[in-house]
Design a protein around this motif. Sequence first.
Motif, PDB file in Angstrom:
ATOM      1  N   ASP A   1       0.834  -1.203   0.000  1.00 38.04           N
ATOM      2  CA  ASP A   1       0.000   0.000   0.000  1.00 38.04           C
ATOM      3  C   ASP A   1       0.870   1.254   0.000  1.00 38.04           C
ATOM      4  O   ASP A   1       1.866   1.337   0.708  1.00 38.04           O
ATOM      5  N   ASP A   2       0.448   2.229  -0.798  1.00 34.08           N
ATOM      6  CA  ASP A   2       1.189   3.478  -0.915  1.00 34.08           C
ATOM      7  C   ASP A   2       0.184   4.616  -0.975  1.00 34.08           C
ATOM      8  O   ASP A   2      -0.547   4.722  -1.951  1.00 34.08           O
TER       9      ASP A   2
ATOM     10  N   PRO B   1       1.445   3.832   2.959  1.00 36.32           N
ATOM     11  CA  PRO B   1       1.180   2.678   3.821  1.00 36.32           C
ATOM     12  C   PRO B   1       0.402   3.050   5.077  1.00 36.32           C
ATOM     13  O   PRO B   1       0.965   3.208   6.154  1.00 36.32           O
TER      14      PRO B   1
ATOM     15  N   GLU C   1      -5.835   2.490   6.883  1.00 46.21           N
ATOM     16  CA  GLU C   1      -7.131   2.864   6.326  1.00 46.21           C
ATOM     17  C   GLU C   1      -6.973   4.160   5.536  1.00 46.21           C
ATOM     18  O   GLU C   1      -6.215   5.040   5.927  1.00 46.21           O
ATOM     19  N   MET C   2      -7.658   4.223   4.400  1.00 49.02           N
ATOM     20  CA  MET C   2      -7.593   5.450   3.607  1.00 49.02           C
ATOM     21  C   MET C   2      -8.941   5.711   2.951  1.00 49.02           C
ATOM     22  O   MET C   2      -9.526   4.794   2.360  1.00 49.02           O
TER      23      MET C   2
ATOM     24  N   THR D   1     -11.571   3.197   3.638  1.00 48.81           N
ATOM     25  CA  THR D   1     -11.376   1.827   3.164  1.00 48.81           C
ATOM     26  C   THR D   1     -10.184   1.183   3.852  1.00 48.81           C
ATOM     27  O   THR D   1      -9.095   1.766   3.895  1.00 48.81           O
ATOM     28  N   ALA D   2     -10.390  -0.020   4.403  1.00 48.48           N
ATOM     29  CA  ALA D   2      -9.290  -0.751   5.033  1.00 48.48           C
ATOM     30  C   ALA D   2      -8.323  -1.224   3.962  1.00 48.48           C
ATOM     31  O   ALA D   2      -8.712  -1.480   2.822  1.00 48.48           O
ATOM     32  N   ARG D   3      -7.035  -1.335   4.335  1.00 50.76           N
ATOM     33  CA  ARG D   3      -6.025  -1.741   3.365  1.00 50.76           C
ATOM     34  C   ARG D   3      -5.266  -2.951   3.892  1.00 50.76           C
ATOM     35  O   ARG D   3      -5.347  -3.287   5.071  1.00 50.76           O
ATOM     36  N   LEU D   4      -4.515  -3.592   3.006  1.00 52.43           N
ATOM     37  CA  LEU D   4      -3.903  -4.881   3.346  1.00 52.43           C
ATOM     38  C   LEU D   4      -2.433  -4.792   3.722  1.00 52.43           C
ATOM     39  O   LEU D   4      -2.005  -5.357   4.731  1.00 52.43           O
TER      40      LEU D   4
ATOM     41  N   TYR E   1       0.248  -2.489   4.739  1.00 53.48           N
ATOM     42  CA  TYR E   1       0.738  -1.199   5.225  1.00 53.48           C
ATOM     43  C   TYR E   1       1.892  -1.344   6.222  1.00 53.48           C
ATOM     44  O   TYR E   1       2.341  -0.367   6.806  1.00 53.48           O
TER      45      TYR E   1
ATOM     46  N   TYR F   1       2.658  -7.350   5.005  1.00 51.77           N
ATOM     47  CA  TYR F   1       3.092  -7.678   3.632  1.00 51.77           C
ATOM     48  C   TYR F   1       3.595  -9.120   3.575  1.00 51.77           C
ATOM     49  O   TYR F   1       3.258  -9.865   2.643  1.00 51.77           O
TER      50      TYR F   1
END
Length: 158
Positions: A17-18, A20, A23-24, A27-30, A32, A37
Motif C-alpha cells: 500500500d502506498d 502505507p 485505512e484510507m 477503506t481498510a487496506r492490506l 501497510y 506484507y
Amino acid sequence: MLPVAEECGVRLVAHPDDPPLPEMRGTARLFYSHTEYERLLALSPSPANGFEFCMGALQEMPDGDLYALLDKHSAAGNIGYIHFRNVVGKVPQYREAFVDEGDIDMVRALRILKKNNFDGVIIPDHTPEMSCAAPWHAGKAFALGYMRGVLQGIEREG
Ligand SMILES: [Mn+2]
C-alpha cells in the motif's frame, strides 16, 4: 486466482500500500507494514504468489528493516520485480526523493540483489519532477542512469 495462475505459468505479484496506512478514505487496506506484507506469502505459499517490491513504500512503513526484507525475499526467489524508488522519512511524515538523496542506501540494496543473484526486473518508480520541458521523463531518465551506473560499478568489482 493462484491455482489458475499456477496452471498458466503466470506469477501474481502484489505492490504494498502506498501510502502505507491501515485505512484510507474509509477503506481498510492490506499491506501497510512489513509484517502484513509478509503475511501475503505465508497465507498462500505458491510459486505464483510473490512481491512487487516497492522500495519506497516499504521504506515509508514504520516497522521492519528494508535491507533485511530485501535480502530474505530476494534470496528466496519471492520477488517478481522491484520498484527502485527512494524516500525521506516514514508515515505520516515522509516525502518522495530522488534515488540518490533519500534514506535508502541504494548501492547497498543493489549489492544485496547481486549477492542473491536476483534475476527479476528492476524498474524506476515515480520520482520528484524536474523543472524542464519533460519533468516526468527527466526524473525517470535520471533514475535509470543512476541504476545503470551503480550496477556497472558493482559488476566491475567482481
Ligand atoms: Mn511503487
